[in-house]
Design an enzyme around this catalytic site. Structure first.
Site, PDB file in Angstrom:
ATOM      1  CG  ASN A 141      13.229  -1.116   0.373  1.00 12.93           C
ATOM      2  OD1 ASN A 141      12.782  -1.587  -0.677  1.00 12.93           O
ATOM      3  ND2 ASN A 141      12.506  -1.027   1.481  1.00 12.93           N
ATOM      4  CB  CYS A 150       0.462   0.702  -2.988  1.00 10.32           C
ATOM      5  SG  CYS A 150       1.425   0.916  -1.507  1.00 10.32           S
ATOM      6  NE  ARG A 175       4.420   3.839  -0.401  1.00  9.95           N
ATOM      7  CZ  ARG A 175       5.173   2.774  -0.675  1.00  9.95           C
ATOM      8  NH1 ARG A 175       4.609   1.634  -1.003  1.00  9.95           N
ATOM      9  NH2 ARG A 175       6.481   2.836  -0.609  1.00  9.95           N
ATOM     10  CG  ASP A 230       9.553  -1.362   5.342  1.00 11.42           C
ATOM     11  OD1 ASP A 230       8.384  -0.970   5.210  1.00 11.42           O
ATOM     12  OD2 ASP A 230      10.485  -0.999   4.603  1.00 11.42           O
ATOM     13  NE  ARG A 247       6.889  -5.754  -4.503  1.00  7.79           N
ATOM     14  CZ  ARG A 247       6.561  -4.883  -3.554  1.00  7.79           C
ATOM     15  NH1 ARG A 247       5.486  -5.047  -2.842  1.00  7.79           N
ATOM     16  NH2 ARG A 247       7.317  -3.843  -3.313  1.00  7.79           N
TER      17      ARG A 247
HETATM   18  C1  EPZ Z   1      10.415   3.528   1.370  1.00  9.88           C
HETATM   19  O1  EPZ Z   1       9.183   3.913   0.768  1.00  9.88           O
HETATM   20  C2  EPZ Z   1      10.494   2.032   1.274  1.00  9.88           C
HETATM   21  N1  EPZ Z   1      10.460   1.653  -0.137  1.00  9.88           N
HETATM   22  C3  EPZ Z   1       9.337   1.407   2.026  1.00  9.88           C
HETATM   23  O2  EPZ Z   1       9.518  -0.001   1.989  1.00  9.88           O
HETATM   24  C4  EPZ Z   1       9.375   1.875   3.490  1.00  9.88           C
HETATM   25  O3  EPZ Z   1       8.234   1.385   4.149  1.00  9.88           O
HETATM   26  C5  EPZ Z   1       9.383   3.402   3.545  1.00  9.88           C
HETATM   27  O4  EPZ Z   1      10.468   3.929   2.734  1.00  9.88           O
HETATM   28  C6  EPZ Z   1       9.534   3.956   4.951  1.00  9.88           C
HETATM   29  O5  EPZ Z   1      10.705   3.470   5.516  1.00  9.88           O
HETATM   30  C7  EPZ Z   1      11.597   1.615  -0.834  1.00  9.88           C
HETATM   31  O6  EPZ Z   1      12.664   1.913  -0.345  1.00  9.88           O
HETATM   32  C8  EPZ Z   1      11.515   1.161  -2.251  1.00  9.88           C
HETATM   33  P1  EPZ Z   1       8.645   7.538   2.279  1.00  9.88           P
HETATM   34  P2  EPZ Z   1       8.914   5.430   0.386  1.00  9.88           P
HETATM   35  O7  EPZ Z   1       8.733   8.430   1.096  1.00  9.88           O
HETATM   36  O8  EPZ Z   1      10.184   6.029  -0.086  1.00  9.88           O
HETATM   37  C9  EPZ Z   1       4.743  10.269   2.802  1.00  9.88           C
HETATM   38  C10 EPZ Z   1       8.804  -2.281   1.860  1.00  9.88           C
HETATM   39  O9  EPZ Z   1       7.993  -3.074   2.399  1.00  9.88           O
HETATM   40  N2  EPZ Z   1       5.164  10.999   1.587  1.00  9.88           N
HETATM   41  O10 EPZ Z   1       9.690   7.630   3.319  1.00  9.88           O
HETATM   42  O11 EPZ Z   1       7.741   5.449  -0.508  1.00  9.88           O
HETATM   43  C11 EPZ Z   1       4.328   8.835   2.494  1.00  9.88           C
HETATM   44  O12 EPZ Z   1       3.015   8.754   1.995  1.00  9.88           O
HETATM   45  C12 EPZ Z   1       8.435  -0.848   1.670  1.00  9.88           C
HETATM   46  O13 EPZ Z   1       9.920  -2.629   1.457  1.00  9.88           O
HETATM   47  C13 EPZ Z   1       4.458  12.100   1.174  1.00  9.88           C
HETATM   48  O14 EPZ Z   1       3.458  12.497   1.785  1.00  9.88           O
HETATM   49  O15 EPZ Z   1       8.530   6.016   1.803  1.00  9.88           O
HETATM   50  C14 EPZ Z   1       4.525   8.175   3.827  1.00  9.88           C
HETATM   51  O16 EPZ Z   1       3.400   8.393   4.620  1.00  9.88           O
HETATM   52  C15 EPZ Z   1       7.052  -0.482   1.547  1.00  9.88           C
HETATM   53  N3  EPZ Z   1       4.870  12.763   0.045  1.00  9.88           N
HETATM   54  C16 EPZ Z   1       5.740   8.920   4.410  1.00  9.88           C
HETATM   55  O17 EPZ Z   1       5.833  10.140   3.672  1.00  9.88           O
HETATM   56  C17 EPZ Z   1       5.974  12.371  -0.655  1.00  9.88           C
HETATM   57  O18 EPZ Z   1       6.302  13.016  -1.678  1.00  9.88           O
HETATM   58  C18 EPZ Z   1       7.071   8.183   4.298  1.00  9.88           C
HETATM   59  O19 EPZ Z   1       7.235   7.731   2.960  1.00  9.88           O
HETATM   60  C19 EPZ Z   1       6.705  11.254  -0.218  1.00  9.88           C
HETATM   61  C20 EPZ Z   1       6.289  10.571   0.918  1.00  9.88           C
END
Ligand code: EPZ
Length: 431
Positions: A23, A124, A129, A314, A407
Site C-alpha cells: 500500500n 468491492c 468505497r 487491515d 495480491r
Molecule cells: C486504503 O484504502 C488501503 N488501500 C486499504 O487496504 C485500507 O484498508 C484502507 O486504506 C484503510 O486503511 C490501499 O492503500 C491501496 P480510505 P482506501 O479511503 O484508500 C470512505 C488492503 O487490504 N471513503 O482510507 O480505499 C471509505 O469508503 C486494503 O490492503 C469515502 O467515503 O481507504 C472507507 O469507509 C483494503 N469517500 C473510509 O472512507 C472517499 O472518497 C476509509 O477509506 C474515500 C473514502
C-alpha cells in the site's frame, strides 16, 4: 485456480523477512508520473497488484525496468519508472476493475497533464468505497469533473490551484491523490484531517525527494507549496506493517516464536499492544520485532479498528482469528468499512464461536479446537485469516481463491514453510 493446503498443528519458529509495503508501493509508482525523469523504487514486493499497476502505467506510456536486488541480504526487486512521452491519459475499466488502487493515477495525471479519464471503481467485497472526497477536493483545486458512462472525466484549465481542504473522513486514498495533485499545483494547499498512515509519510517523502515542498508529514495537517517541476529520485519502499502484523499473529496463534526482520514497531503500536495485553511477549530490536507466545495462555482482548495510529482495519480479520484461540470473549469492532466480517462464516465452518452483530461488531468466544475444512474468502486480509485458522486447526484446511493472497503477501507459502508450517500450493490452470 491455485489452492493452498495446510496441515494444522505446527508450532512456528524462526525468522521471516518482511517485504516492502504494497500500500506504499502503489501510490509511489503513480508518483513517478509527476516527472519526465526516472524514479527508482527499491525494496519492491513481487505481488500481483504491483504487476497490475505496472501494466496500467505501461499502457499510459511509462517505460519500466526491473532489476534483482538485495535488502539486508534478502532477494528483492528494484523497479525504475520513466514517463518521458505520455501516450494515454485514460485508466480503462479493465485495469481499474482488477485493482481499485488504479485511481492513484488521477492526481498525478491531472496535475502534470491537465487531464485524466478514469473508470470509476465500483464497490468491492469490503464496502462501497466511494471516491467523493477525492473528487470534491480536486474540484476545489479547480478541476472540472464529470461522471459519464462509468468514467470520471477530470480536466483542469492550466495548473491546478492550491486550496484549503478539510477532509470529512481521514481517507488514505484521497490524501494520497490530493498530495500528488497539490505538489504541482499553483500556490499552497492545506489538507486538514489528512490520513496519517505510514504509507502516506512514504509518499510525502518521495515527493519531497523529487523536489516537492510538503510539511507536516506524519500529522493530520499537511501543507503543500506547489512547485513547477519535479525530478527523478531513488527511494526505498517502507516495510509492510500489515504483512508484519499478519505474521506476528501467525506466531501468536500457533504459540510459536517468530522474529520479523525489517518490521518497524512504530508503525504497529496498537496491534503490538494488543498482543502484549493478551499475554504474548513482544520485543523490539533495532531492525526487527520478536513475537513469542511459546507455552503461553492467551487472553481475549477487545479491539476496534480506527485510522492510524489506531488499530488497522487491515489486521482486523487476522486478530479476530487469533481471538478464537484465546481464553474468554473478545469484541471486535470494525469502524472503517461496512462489510468486513466476510471471513466469519468460513471460520464458523471450522468450529469457531463467533456472533456478528449487524455490520459493525462481532463477539468471539475462544474455543478449545478448530477443525480443518475447505474454505474461501472474498478479500485479501480475510484470506490470510483463513490461513491462520488453518495453521492451528486439526487436520487439513484448503484455502481457495488464492489470487486474493497473491495480491498482497509475497512468497506466502515459502515464508510460512521456512518457520515450520506444513503448507503447500496446489497449482491449477483452471480459471
Ligand atoms: C486504503 O484504502 C488501503 N488501500 C486499504 O487496504 C485500507 O484498508 C484502507 O486504506 C484503510 O486503511 C490501499 O492503500 C491501496 P480510505 P482506501 O479511503 O484508500 C470512505 C488492503 O487490504 N471513503 O482510507 O480505499 C471509505 O469508503 C486494503 O490492503 C469515502 O467515503 O481507504 C472507507 O469507509 C483494503 N469517500 C473510509 O472512507 C472517499 O472518497 C476509509 O477509506 C474515500 C473514502
Amino acid at each position: 485456480m491455485d489452492k493452498i493446503k495446510i496441515r494444522g498443528g505446527k508450532v512456528l519458529n524462526g525468522k521471516i523477512f518482511i517485504s516492502g509495503a504494497k500500500n506504499a508501493a502503489l501510490p509511489l509508482i503513480c508518483a513517478s508520473l509527476l516527472t519526465d525523469e526516472t524514479v527508482t523504487l527499491t525494496n519492491m514486493p513481487m505481488l500481483s497488484d504491483i504487476k497490475a499497476m505496472n501494466a496500467l502505467l505501461e499502457q499510459l506510456g511509462t517505460k519500466i525496468n526491473v532489476f534483482d536486488d538485495f535488502v539486508d541480504g534478502h532477494a528483492t526487486k528494484t523497479y525504475s519508472y520513466r514517463t518521458k512521452n505520455i501516450e494515454s491519459l485514460t485508466a480503462p475499466y479493465d485495469y481499474v476493475r482488477k485493482m481499485r488502487a488504479s485511481y492513484y493515477v488521477l492526481g498525478p495525471l491531472l496535475a502534470k497533464y491537465g487531464k485524466c479519464e478514469l473508470s470509476l471503481p465500483g464497490g468491492c467485497a469490503i464496502g462501497a468505497r466511494p471516491m467523493d472526497i477525492h473528487l470534491a477536493s480536486l474540484e476545489k483545486m479547480g478541476a472540472k469533473i464529470e461522471i459519464k458512462n462509468g468514467y470520471i472525466y477530470a480536466e483542469s484549465n492550466g495548473r491546478l490551484e492550491g486550496a484549503h481542504l478539510i477532509l470529512p473522513i481521514a481517507s488514505v486514498g484521497a490524501t494520497c491523490n490530493i498530495l500528488m495533485a497539490a505538489v504541482l499545483a499553483h500556490g499552497r494547499t492545506v489538507i486538514e484531517n489528512a490520513a496519517k498512515e505510514p504509507e502516506i509519510g512514504d509518499l510525502a517523502k518521495i515527493l519531497n525527494a523529487m523536489g516537492g515542498k510538503i510539511e507536516g508529514i506524519g500529522t493530520s495537517v499537511l501543507t503543500i507549496d506547489g512547485v513547477e517541476d519535479l525530478h527523478g529520485t531513488v527511494h526505498k519502499v517502507i516495510a509492510d506493517r500489515i504483512e508484519a502484523g499478519s505474521y506476528a499473529v501467525a506466531a501468536a496463534i500457533t504459540r510459536g516464536r517468530i522474529e520479523l526482520i525489517n518490521a518497524r514497531a512504530e508503525t504497529l503500536r496498537q496491534p503490538l499492544q494488543v498482543l502484549r495485553d493478551m499475554g504474548v511477549m513482544v520485543e523490539e530490536t533495532a531492525n526487527s520485532i520478536i513475537v513469542d507466545a511459546k507455552g503461553r495462555t492467551l487472553i481475549g482482548k477487545d479491539i476496534m479498528t480506527e485510522p492510524f495510529p489506531g488499530f488497522p482495519t487491515d489486521l482486523q480479520a487476522q486478530f479476530l482469528a487469533l481471538m478464537m484461540t484465546a481464553e474468554g470473549a473478545s469484541m471486535v469492532t470494525e469502524t472503517i468499512f461496512e462489510n468486513r466480517f466476510m471471513h466469519v462464516p468460513e471460520l464458523l465452518r471450522m468450529g469457531a464461536n463467533i456472533n456478528v452483530h449487524g455490520h459493525a461488531s462481532a463477539i468471539v468466544r475462544g474455543v478449545k479446537k478448530l477443525s480443518g475444512a475447505p474454505v474461501m474468502a472474498t478479500d485479501l486480509r480475510a484470506s490470510f485469516a483463513l490461513i491462520l485458522a488453518g495453521l492451528v486447526a486439526e487436520g487439513e484446511t484448503v484455502v481457495n481463491r488464492v489470487y486474493h493472497l497473491d495480491r498482497g503477501y509475497e512468497k506466502l507459502e515459502e515464508k510460512l514453510k521456512s518457520v515450520g508450517a506444513d503448507i503447500i500450493r496446489i497449482k491449477s490452470d483452471d480459471e
